[in-house]
Motif scaffolding. Structure first.
Motif, PDB file in Angstrom:
ATOM      1  N   LYS A  59     -87.791  29.300  26.019  1.00  0.00           N
ATOM      2  CA  LYS A  59     -86.719  30.030  26.689  1.00  0.00           C
ATOM      3  C   LYS A  59     -85.422  29.948  25.898  1.00  0.00           C
ATOM      4  N   GLU A  94     -89.626  35.880  25.778  1.00  0.00           N
ATOM      5  CA  GLU A  94     -89.953  36.234  27.159  1.00  0.00           C
ATOM      6  C   GLU A  94     -91.337  35.725  27.538  1.00  0.00           C
ATOM      7  N   ASN A 108     -90.545  39.961  19.815  1.00  0.00           N
ATOM      8  CA  ASN A 108     -89.143  39.679  20.125  1.00  0.00           C
ATOM      9  C   ASN A 108     -88.233  40.558  19.269  1.00  0.00           C
TER      10      ASN A 108
END
Length: 648
Positions: free
Chosen positions: A548, A553, A427
């Protein structure tokens, strides 16, 4: 002889590039200075002794030349021999300022030759309350006159070997025995005196103890103070903890303006024949000024705010440094094997992480201690550390609460967590918050020194033991005690801390401003052996549920409990929360640390209060005939299982 020695020092100081001759490559027994054609003029010479590749110390020997004309020197040579050692010293070849190190050695070498006789140095008092104890410069005397360890042990009124500052309400014997250090305190006193050529005795010595090391503060008869620090076995891996601390301090002194006291001598090999002290140690100058913890209460609000700003102005130098990997800093040609290090420059490298979390005292697991090139491999190190620690905790599962879990359950949770941590590591927010960062591991008031005249001026930052290069977010949970609000008025200092960190150390402050749930799985991932499997399991479940919302993702790889196992999971987690709350409340009631540590002087009173509190809580549990279904503690067995301290 003193005049001859003084003349030699003056002449040696006049030699050009003399300090450059003291290198690791000079062969033992070879002459260092002066050149042979100056023998008659100098009368003395300095030869090379043994070079210790670990400490970078070159032993040097002061000897009498055969052409010496001084009657005192010729008489000494007749009684001994030309190649006898008049005095010895150690040149630190890793010193940043070689000229200053050369000057120190020149000042140190003549002192043993001028040492007074024994009766001038000893004064044994009739009462330790009224007289000052003196320790002789024992190392400079014949063996039969050495100030023996038995005298040094009692001279200052404390036991130098045993932990005496406190007791533990849990595993007291283990905690104290883990902090026992077997070494030669007399030899330590000798070494300190050798390092103070202008002093002839030790006026006083103060013993201080932390969680991971013992400190002796020596005050000489000329008021100079030196600090000797000896690590406990639980501080981390033998040799690596000390050698990394030395290298880290030297690297910071080279690259930043952080005021750190100079290291004068050190040894990371307790078993080396050359280490007469018999323990790893670091001897350094005492920090100038006064501890911030001693003056904080007397400072005005404006002074405190300015002091906080000054702290982060100093620490900015550390956070501005850039590193290629995670791990600990070592000297390039030190004890770290070439395959286990990454070079920083020609003098320093990044090697194995010396944090105790990667080095359980007893394990059969293969250790993964770094260094790590990227966040994925860092996560592997965390999980491997958790697995390695399981072998040590499995022996007392019968003492653990029901939520703790079996070894198989711990293993399953840890193995399931690893792919998720790697998912999270991709991320962008995590990546931006994971730059390799070196910061002080314990930046509290007791480790910060300020000017006595102006407490807004930082004069020293001490105790860098365990400082390592971590992902920047690793420090996101840390809050210094000078920034911790204790009432509504002191929120000002938290705001000053936050603003100063944002301005001076943005790499450190950025993760602190982000959602803490992004980093909690990383912080819990290696410590299931301490918290119980449910703690990490809960963090992973919550991460999966909020996947989420945390802007990750794809699909989280961690499985959320099914309806069949959800009830058991929730019951176990409620009990875990109850256990944490109990530890927190009990520590506050007993005025103890969370691990049960209490000052020695409060031990008996605390034990009595502890028993009374348990008896009262047990009576409350037994008298509750109709507990609520979601009440985690409903019987004596459960209460005893989560009680954080030992019961009679």
């Amino acid at each position: 002889m003193s005049k001859v020695l003084g003349t030699f020092v003056q002449k040696a100081q006049g030699l050009k590039n003399a300090s450059s001759k003291f290198t690791s490559s000079v062969a033992e027994g070879n002459r260092i200075l002066p050149s042979r054609n100056k023998d008659a003029d100098f009368q003395l010479r300095i030869d090379a002794g043994h070079y210790d590749s670990t400490s970078k110390g070159l032993n040097v020997v002061l000897q009498v030349n055969s052409q010496a004309k001084s009657p005192a020197l010729r008489d000494w040579a007749r009684k001994n021999e030309t190649h006898a050692k008049l005095a010895t010293a150690t040149f630190d070849t890793a010193a940043v300022d070689k000229d200053a190190e050369f000057q120190r050695v020149l000042e140190a070498l003549p002192m043993p030759a001028l040492a007074p006789t024994r009766h001038q140095l000893f004064r044994f008092p009739s009462s330790p309350l009224h007289d000052i104890y003196f320790i002789a410069r024992a190392a400079a005397m014949p063996p039969i006159y050495r100030f023996q360890c038995t005298k040094a042990n009692t001279a200052f009124g404390f036991d130098p070997y045993t932990y005496t500052s406190g007791r533990w309400l849990r595993d007291d014997h283990y905690e104290r025995s883990s902090r026992y250090i077997a070494f030669d305190f007399g030899a330590l006193c000798d070494r300190v005196l050798q390092l103070c050529p202008d002093a002839i005795s030790i006026d006083s010595c103060k013993k201080l103890e932390g969680g991971f090391n013992r400190v002796f503060v020596f005050t000489m008869n000329n008021s100079r103070q030196l600090v000797a620090r000896l690590p406990f076995v639980l501080a981390g891996p033998a040799r690596l903890v000390t050698s990394s601390e030395v290298a880290t301090i030297r690297y910071l002194q080279l690259k930043t303006k952080i005021p750190i006291p100079q290291i004068i001598d050190w040894n990371d090999d307790a078993k080396s024949p050359e280490n007469t002290i018999g323990s790893e140690y670091i001897i350094m100058e005492h920090a100038s000024g006064v501890q911030l913890s001693q003056v904080w209460d007397d400072m005005t609000g404006n002074q405190r705010v300015r002091c906080i700003s000054a702290i982060f102005q100093k620490m900015k130098g550390a956070t501005d440094l850039r590193f290629p990997s995670y791990g600990s800093i070592y000297l390039q040609d030190g004890l770290v094997h070439p395959f286990a290090r990454q070079p920083l420059n020609e003098d320093f490298c990044i090697g194995p992480h010396c944090g105790s979390r990667y080095w359980p005292l007893k394990t059969r697991q293969r250790l993964n201690y770094g260094p790590w090139d990227n966040l994925d491999s860092f996560c592997e190190g965390l999980i491997d550390a958790g697995l390695a620690n399981l072998s040590g905790s499995a022996r007392d599962l019968d003492r653990k609460p029901s939520y703790y879990g079996s070894v198989d359950q711990h293993t399953a949770v840890l193995n399931s967590a690893l792919p998720v941590l790697k998912q999270m590591s991709s991320n962008s927010c995590i990546v931006q918050s994971a730059s390799p960062l070196l910061f002080h591991p314990d930046l509290h008031k007791r480790n910060i020194f300020v000017s006595e005249e102006d407490p807004t001026i930082i004069t020293g930052i001490i105790d860098w033991q365990g400082a390592s290069i971590e992902p920047a977010f690793w420090y996101s949970d840390d809050l210094p005690d000078f920034a911790t609000p204790t009432d509504s008025d002191e929120d000002l200092y938290y705001k000053a801390y936050k603003a100063s960190s944002q301005y001076y150390t943005p790499a450190l402050s950025m993760p602190k401003s982000m959602d803490e749930n992004l980093f909690r799985p990383f912080h819990y991932s290696y410590r299931t052996w301490k918290d119980g499997a449910i703690a990490l399991h809960h963090e992973m479940v919550e991460t999966a549920r909020n996947w989420k919302g945390l802007n990750f993702e794809g699909q989280c790889l961690y499985s959320i409990p099914t309806s069949d196992s959800l009830l058991e999971y929730e019951r176990a987690y409620r009990l875990f929360v109850a256990a944490q709350n109990l530890r927190y409340d009990l520590s506050n009631l007993l005025n103890s640390a969370s691990d049960g540590w209490v000052p020695t002087e409060n031990w008996e009173v605390t034990q009595t209060a502890h028993k009374e509190i348990f008896d009262g809580m047990l009576q409350a549990v037994l008298s509750n005939q109709n507990p609520e279904d979601d009440e985690p503690v409903q019987d004596e067995e459960t209460l005893r299982s989560i009680w954080p301290f030992d019961l009679p």
